[in-house]
Design an enzyme around this catalytic site. Structure first.
Site, PDB file in Angstrom:
ATOM      1  N   GLU A  99      69.914  33.985  16.396  1.00  0.00           N
ATOM      2  CA  GLU A  99      69.989  33.251  15.120  1.00  0.00           C
ATOM      3  C   GLU A  99      70.535  31.850  15.373  1.00  0.00           C
ATOM      4  OE1 GLU A  99      68.994  32.536  12.441  1.00  0.00           O
ATOM      5  OE2 GLU A  99      69.976  33.529  10.759  1.00  0.00           O
ATOM      6  N   ASP A 100      70.155  30.917  14.517  1.00  0.00           N
ATOM      7  CA  ASP A 100      70.659  29.553  14.680  1.00  0.00           C
ATOM      8  C   ASP A 100      72.061  29.384  14.112  1.00  0.00           C
ATOM      9  OD1 ASP A 100      69.822  29.873  12.034  1.00  0.00           O
ATOM     10  OD2 ASP A 100      68.666  28.015  11.941  1.00  0.00           O
ATOM     11  N   ASP A 103      76.067  31.597   8.182  1.00  0.00           N
ATOM     12  CA  ASP A 103      76.748  30.813   7.149  1.00  0.00           C
ATOM     13  C   ASP A 103      77.438  31.804   6.200  1.00  0.00           C
ATOM     14  OD1 ASP A 103      77.290  28.399   5.712  1.00  0.00           O
ATOM     15  OD2 ASP A 103      75.516  28.696   4.484  1.00  0.00           O
ATOM     16  N   PHE A 152      76.864  20.460   6.643  1.00  0.00           N
ATOM     17  CA  PHE A 152      75.475  20.870   6.831  1.00  0.00           C
ATOM     18  C   PHE A 152      75.001  20.393   8.202  1.00  0.00           C
ATOM     19  CE2 PHE A 152      71.075  21.736   6.216  1.00  0.00           C
ATOM     20  CZ  PHE A 152      71.147  22.926   5.528  1.00  0.00           C
ATOM     21  N   ARG A 165      64.530  18.977  12.539  1.00  0.00           N
ATOM     22  CA  ARG A 165      64.608  20.025  13.553  1.00  0.00           C
ATOM     23  C   ARG A 165      64.494  19.467  14.970  1.00  0.00           C
ATOM     24  NH1 ARG A 165      63.942  25.068  11.097  1.00  0.00           N
ATOM     25  NH2 ARG A 165      62.560  25.053   9.319  1.00  0.00           N
TER      26      ARG A 165
HETATM   27  P1  IMP Z   1      73.343  32.663   5.322  1.00  0.00           P
HETATM   28  O1  IMP Z   1      72.516  33.756   4.751  1.00  0.00           O
HETATM   29  O2  IMP Z   1      74.110  31.923   4.258  1.00  0.00           O
HETATM   30  O3  IMP Z   1      74.257  33.121   6.452  1.00  0.00           O
HETATM   31  O4  IMP Z   1      72.358  31.566   5.863  1.00  0.00           O
HETATM   32  C1  IMP Z   1      71.807  31.665   7.101  1.00  0.00           C
HETATM   33  C2  IMP Z   1      70.550  30.840   7.232  1.00  0.00           C
HETATM   34  O5  IMP Z   1      70.596  29.660   6.432  1.00  0.00           O
HETATM   35  C3  IMP Z   1      70.436  30.386   8.665  1.00  0.00           C
HETATM   36  O6  IMP Z   1      69.540  31.222   9.329  1.00  0.00           O
HETATM   37  C4  IMP Z   1      69.907  28.989   8.550  1.00  0.00           C
HETATM   38  O7  IMP Z   1      68.506  29.014   8.662  1.00  0.00           O
HETATM   39  C5  IMP Z   1      70.289  28.524   7.169  1.00  0.00           C
HETATM   40  N1  IMP Z   1      71.482  27.649   7.207  1.00  0.00           N
HETATM   41  C6  IMP Z   1      72.734  27.925   6.816  1.00  0.00           C
HETATM   42  N2  IMP Z   1      73.564  26.898   6.995  1.00  0.00           N
HETATM   43  C7  IMP Z   1      72.813  25.928   7.559  1.00  0.00           C
HETATM   44  C8  IMP Z   1      73.100  24.613   8.033  1.00  0.00           C
HETATM   45  O8  IMP Z   1      74.223  24.086   7.991  1.00  0.00           O
HETATM   46  N3  IMP Z   1      72.048  23.942   8.543  1.00  0.00           N
HETATM   47  C9  IMP Z   1      70.788  24.455   8.636  1.00  0.00           C
HETATM   48  N4  IMP Z   1      70.480  25.683   8.230  1.00  0.00           N
HETATM   49  C10 IMP Z   1      71.483  26.412   7.685  1.00  0.00           C
HETATM   50 MG    MG Z   2      67.626  30.715   9.877  1.00  0.00          MG
END
Ligand code: IMP
Ligand code: MG
Length: 177
Positions: A99-100, A103, A152, A165
């Site tokens: 995963e990248d 959050d 972000f 990207r």
């Molecule tokens: P979560 O469900 O809130 O944990 O969000 C996870 C997904 O949201 C990640 O797989 C990212 O693709 C995207 N995401 C969350 N925060 C960021 C950020 O700061 N930059 C870019 N993508 C983000």
């Molecule tokens: Mg993602």
């Protein structure tokens, strides 16, 4: 119309390279004699995964899964679904999810539940970045690159509204919806 500020570097490409090498060493040690299936979460993980697998010179396979949770804004919607599923069976396989960024944790915990239901032999998570200040559900990250502040993040595969990207460094931007 959404807009963003000029990206500012958080981690330079050299630092990313060192970190990806460190993760590869950890993963290689743990998967000795195994033949794991690495599942990249599209789209954000593709650059990281491409660099990582080239440092993991042992037998492994690669798959991708696409889940939707983010639209054009920066909040996880909490409504998550699998948009593009797996082509390979994962039952009794050693699975490493790539995963990248973690959050809120909603996306990855949904995906880990989804994969567990398919009865893999093992299931681990490798995340390039972690934003723990935003967590809504607990997530165990087995292999972590960087902890990032509540900003972000873009670049090295990560986007803001499909943009940026391609940046080779991990940067942060101030965004407005
Ligand atoms: P979560 O469900 O809130 O944990 O969000 C996870 C997904 O949201 C990640 O797989 C990212 O693709 C995207 N995401 C969350 N925060 C960021 C950020 O700061 N930059 C870019 N993508 C983000
Ligand atoms: Mg993602």
């Amino acid at each position: 119309m959404s807009s963003q500020s000029k990206p500012r570097i958080l981690f330079r490409r050299e630092e990313i390279e060192t970190t990806v090498k460190r993760l590869a060493v950890e993963i290689k040690k743990d998967y000795q004699g195994k033949h794991p299936l690495l599942i990249g979460i599209l789209k954000g993980s593709f650059v990281f995964m491409a660099d990582l697998i080239r440092l993991l010179n042992f037998p492994l396979e690669v798959e991708f899964i696409r889940i939707s949770s983010y639209g054009g804004n920066k909040e996880s919607s909490g409504r998550i679904k699998v948009v593009q599923g797996l082509r390979s069976p994962i039952k009794e396989r050693d699975i490493l999810v790539i995963e990248d960024i973690v959050d809120s944790g909603l996306t990855i915990s949904f995906l880990l539940d989804y994969l567990w239901q398919r009865k893999p032999a093992s299931l681990k998570l490798c995340a390039l970045t972690d934003k723990p200040s935003r967590r809504q559900v607990p997530v165990t990250i087995d292999y972590l690159g960087f902890t990032v502040p509540n900003e972000f993040i873009v670049g090295y595969g990560m986007d803001w509204d499909e943009k940026l990207r391609y940046l080779p460094d991990i940067c942060f931007v101030e965004v407005e919806d």
